[in-house]
Scaffold this motif. Structure first.
Motif, PDB file in Angstrom:
ATOM      1  N   GLU A   1       0.845  -1.209   0.000  1.00 20.96           N
ATOM      2  CA  GLU A   1       0.000   0.000   0.000  1.00 20.96           C
ATOM      3  C   GLU A   1       0.876   1.253   0.000  1.00 20.96           C
ATOM      4  N   LEU A   2       1.932   1.226   0.787  1.00 25.75           N
ATOM      5  CA  LEU A   2       2.854   2.369   0.826  1.00 25.75           C
ATOM      6  C   LEU A   2       3.526   2.569  -0.528  1.00 25.75           C
ATOM      7  N   TRP A   3       3.989   1.493  -1.142  1.00 24.07           N
ATOM      8  CA  TRP A   3       4.637   1.620  -2.443  1.00 24.07           C
ATOM      9  C   TRP A   3       3.695   2.226  -3.473  1.00 24.07           C
ATOM     10  N   ALA A   4       2.432   1.808  -3.448  1.00 25.11           N
ATOM     11  CA  ALA A   4       1.470   2.367  -4.401  1.00 25.11           C
ATOM     12  C   ALA A   4       1.327   3.875  -4.200  1.00 25.11           C
ATOM     13  N   LEU A   5       1.278   4.314  -2.952  1.00 26.85           N
ATOM     14  CA  LEU A   5       1.209   5.752  -2.687  1.00 26.85           C
ATOM     15  C   LEU A   5       2.498   6.448  -3.128  1.00 26.85           C
ATOM     16  N   ALA A   6       3.643   5.801  -2.900  1.00 32.27           N
ATOM     17  CA  ALA A   6       4.932   6.408  -3.244  1.00 32.27           C
ATOM     18  C   ALA A   6       5.082   6.627  -4.747  1.00 32.27           C
ATOM     19  N   VAL A   7       4.472   5.773  -5.526  1.00 29.20           N
ATOM     20  CA  VAL A   7       4.526   5.940  -6.981  1.00 29.20           C
ATOM     21  C   VAL A   7       3.784   7.208  -7.401  1.00 29.20           C
ATOM     22  N   ARG A   8       2.747   7.559  -6.654  1.00 27.84           N
ATOM     23  CA  ARG A   8       1.879   8.674  -7.024  1.00 27.84           C
ATOM     24  C   ARG A   8       2.166   9.992  -6.304  1.00 27.84           C
ATOM     25  N   ASP A   9       2.808   9.921  -5.133  1.00 30.92           N
ATOM     26  CA  ASP A   9       2.882  11.094  -4.268  1.00 30.92           C
ATOM     27  C   ASP A   9       4.302  11.273  -3.726  1.00 30.92           C
ATOM     28  N   GLU A  10       4.837  12.449  -3.945  1.00 33.42           N
ATOM     29  CA  GLU A  10       6.216  12.773  -3.566  1.00 33.42           C
ATOM     30  C   GLU A  10       6.483  12.583  -2.069  1.00 33.42           C
ATOM     31  N   ARG A  11       5.523  12.908  -1.215  1.00 29.92           N
ATOM     32  CA  ARG A  11       5.743  12.777   0.235  1.00 29.92           C
ATOM     33  C   ARG A  11       5.992  11.333   0.632  1.00 29.92           C
ATOM     34  N   TYR A  12       5.256  10.435   0.048  1.00 31.13           N
ATOM     35  CA  TYR A  12       5.436   9.022   0.360  1.00 31.13           C
ATOM     36  C   TYR A  12       6.706   8.491  -0.290  1.00 31.13           C
ATOM     37  N   ARG A  13       7.037   9.013  -1.456  1.00 30.06           N
ATOM     38  CA  ARG A  13       8.293   8.637  -2.110  1.00 30.06           C
ATOM     39  C   ARG A  13       9.476   9.056  -1.240  1.00 30.06           C
ATOM     40  N   GLU A  14       9.394  10.238  -0.640  1.00 30.48           N
ATOM     41  CA  GLU A  14      10.459  10.687   0.269  1.00 30.48           C
ATOM     42  C   GLU A  14      10.567   9.777   1.488  1.00 30.48           C
ATOM     43  N   LEU A  15       9.434   9.347   2.021  1.00 29.36           N
ATOM     44  CA  LEU A  15       9.439   8.424   3.154  1.00 29.36           C
ATOM     45  C   LEU A  15      10.124   7.118   2.773  1.00 29.36           C
ATOM     46  N   VAL A  16       9.778   6.571   1.617  1.00 27.67           N
ATOM     47  CA  VAL A  16      10.389   5.322   1.165  1.00 27.67           C
ATOM     48  C   VAL A  16      11.881   5.522   0.901  1.00 27.67           C
ATOM     49  N   GLN A  17      12.250   6.643   0.316  1.00 26.41           N
ATOM     50  CA  GLN A  17      13.669   6.922   0.069  1.00 26.41           C
ATOM     51  C   GLN A  17      14.460   6.984   1.375  1.00 26.41           C
ATOM     52  N   HIS A  18      13.895   7.632   2.383  1.00 24.41           N
ATOM     53  CA  HIS A  18      14.549   7.715   3.691  1.00 24.41           C
ATOM     54  C   HIS A  18      14.703   6.318   4.291  1.00 24.41           C
ATOM     55  N   TRP A  19      13.666   5.514   4.177  1.00 24.33           N
ATOM     56  CA  TRP A  19      13.703   4.140   4.671  1.00 24.33           C
ATOM     57  C   TRP A  19      14.786   3.341   3.940  1.00 24.33           C
ATOM     58  N   MET A  20      14.847   3.469   2.622  1.00 30.92           N
ATOM     59  CA  MET A  20      15.869   2.759   1.850  1.00 30.92           C
ATOM     60  C   MET A  20      17.268   3.211   2.257  1.00 30.92           C
ATOM     61  N   HIS A  21      17.441   4.502   2.499  1.00 30.56           N
ATOM     62  CA  HIS A  21      18.742   5.008   2.937  1.00 30.56           C
ATOM     63  C   HIS A  21      19.153   4.363   4.263  1.00 30.56           C
ATOM     64  N   ARG A  22      18.204   4.271   5.196  1.00 28.96           N
ATOM     65  CA  ARG A  22      18.518   3.652   6.486  1.00 28.96           C
ATOM     66  C   ARG A  22      18.864   2.172   6.312  1.00 28.96           C
ATOM     67  N   SER A  23      18.133   1.479   5.446  1.00 30.65           N
ATOM     68  CA  SER A  23      18.423   0.063   5.195  1.00 30.65           C
ATOM     69  C   SER A  23      19.814  -0.105   4.605  1.00 30.65           C
ATOM     70  N   ARG A  24      20.145   0.753   3.676  1.00 29.54           N
ATOM     71  CA  ARG A  24      21.464   0.662   3.039  1.00 29.54           C
ATOM     72  C   ARG A  24      22.572   0.983   4.034  1.00 29.54           C
ATOM     73  N   THR A  25      22.325   1.912   4.926  1.00 29.17           N
ATOM     74  CA  THR A  25      23.299   2.217   5.974  1.00 29.17           C
ATOM     75  C   THR A  25      23.507   1.001   6.867  1.00 29.17           C
ATOM     76  N   SER A  26      22.439   0.301   7.192  1.00 31.46           N
ATOM     77  CA  SER A  26      22.553  -0.925   7.985  1.00 31.46           C
ATOM     78  C   SER A  26      23.361  -1.984   7.233  1.00 31.46           C
ATOM     79  N   LEU A  27      23.119  -2.115   5.958  1.00 31.35           N
ATOM     80  CA  LEU A  27      23.846  -3.084   5.141  1.00 31.35           C
ATOM     81  C   LEU A  27      25.331  -2.738   5.031  1.00 31.35           C
TER      82      LEU A  27
END
Length: 183
Positions: free
Chosen positions: A107-133
Motif C-alpha cells: 500500500e505504501l509503495w502504491a502511494l509512493a509511486v503517485r505522491d512525492e511525500r510518500y516517495r520521500e518516506l520510502v527513500q529515507h527508509w531505503m537510505h537507512r536500510s542501506r546504511t545498515s547493510l
C-alpha cells in the motif's frame, strides 16, 4: 474534569495500520479509524488535520518498525557469521512471518509511486536500510542488495511456487560474490 488519554495518538496510528491492512488505504477514513481506535471522531482532526497527515504518520510508523527489525538482524549477527546469512534471514522472516506488514508495504509503495511525500518516506527508509547493510557490505553494493531483498520478499508473497530459502541464499551469494573472510 477533562479526560486525558495520552496514548490516543499512538492508538490512532496503530488503528490506521490495522484498517489499511484489512481494507486498503482507500478504506482508512477518519470515521473507520476512529471506530477502530475507539476514539471520538473529533480526535481524528485534532491529531491529524488531514487524512494524508494520518496516513503519513501510520506509514512512518510502519517504516520505523520494519527498519528496526531489519537493522536488529544485521546488528545482532554473531561474530564470524557470514553477513549474507543475515540478508537471507531477513528475506525468509519477512517472506514467511510478516504477511500484514507486506500488505501494508505494498500500500505504501502504491502511494509512493503517485505522491512525492510518500516517495520521500520510502527513500529515507531505503537510505537507512542501506546504511545498515554497509556494516557488512561495500556501499556500492547495498542498493542492489536492498532491491534484491524487496523483490524476493514481494515474490515470496505473490508466487505460487513454494518459498525456498536455498534459492534466496543462492541469489544473495550470486549478487554479492565472494566476501573477504567468507566462502
Amino acid at each position: 474534569m477533562r479526560r486525558t488519554d495520552p496514548e490516543r495518538r499512538d492508538r490512532i496510528v496503530d488503528s490506521v495500520l490495522d484498517v489499511i491492512a484489512e481494507h486498503g488505504t482507500a478504506g482508512a477514513t477518519y470515521r473507520t479509524v476512529a471506530e477502530a481506535a475507539d476514539v471520538p471522531l473529533g480526535s481524528m482532526t485534532y491529531h491529524f488535520p488531514t487524512r494524508d497527515d494520518m496516513l503519513l504518520a501510520a506509514f512512518t510508523r510502519l517504516a520505523d518498525t520494519m527498519h528496526a527489525r531489519f537493522d536488529r538482524v544485521l546488528a545482532e549477527l554473531p561474530e564470524g557469521t557470514d553477513p549474507r546469512e543475515g540478508v537471507v534471514q531477513i528475506v525468509v522472516a519477512e517472506g514467511v512471518e510478516h504477511r500484514r506488514d507486506m500488505v501494508l508495504n505494498t500500500e505504501l509503495w502504491a502511494l509512493a509511486v503517485r505522491d512525492e511525500r510518500y516517495r520521500e518516506l520510502v527513500q529515507h527508509w531505503m537510505h537507512r536500510s542501506r546504511t545498515s547493510l554497509e556494516r557488512w557490505f561495500p556501499a556500492e553494493l547495498t542498493p542492489m542488495i536492498d532491491a534484491l531483498l524487496e523483490g524476493l520478499v514481494l515474490h515470496s508473497w505473490i508466487s505460487v511456487e513454494p518459498f525456498d530459502p536455498d534459492r534466496v541464499r543462492a541469489a544473495v551469494r550470486r549478487l554479492t560474490g565472494p566476501l573477504e573472510g567468507f566462502s
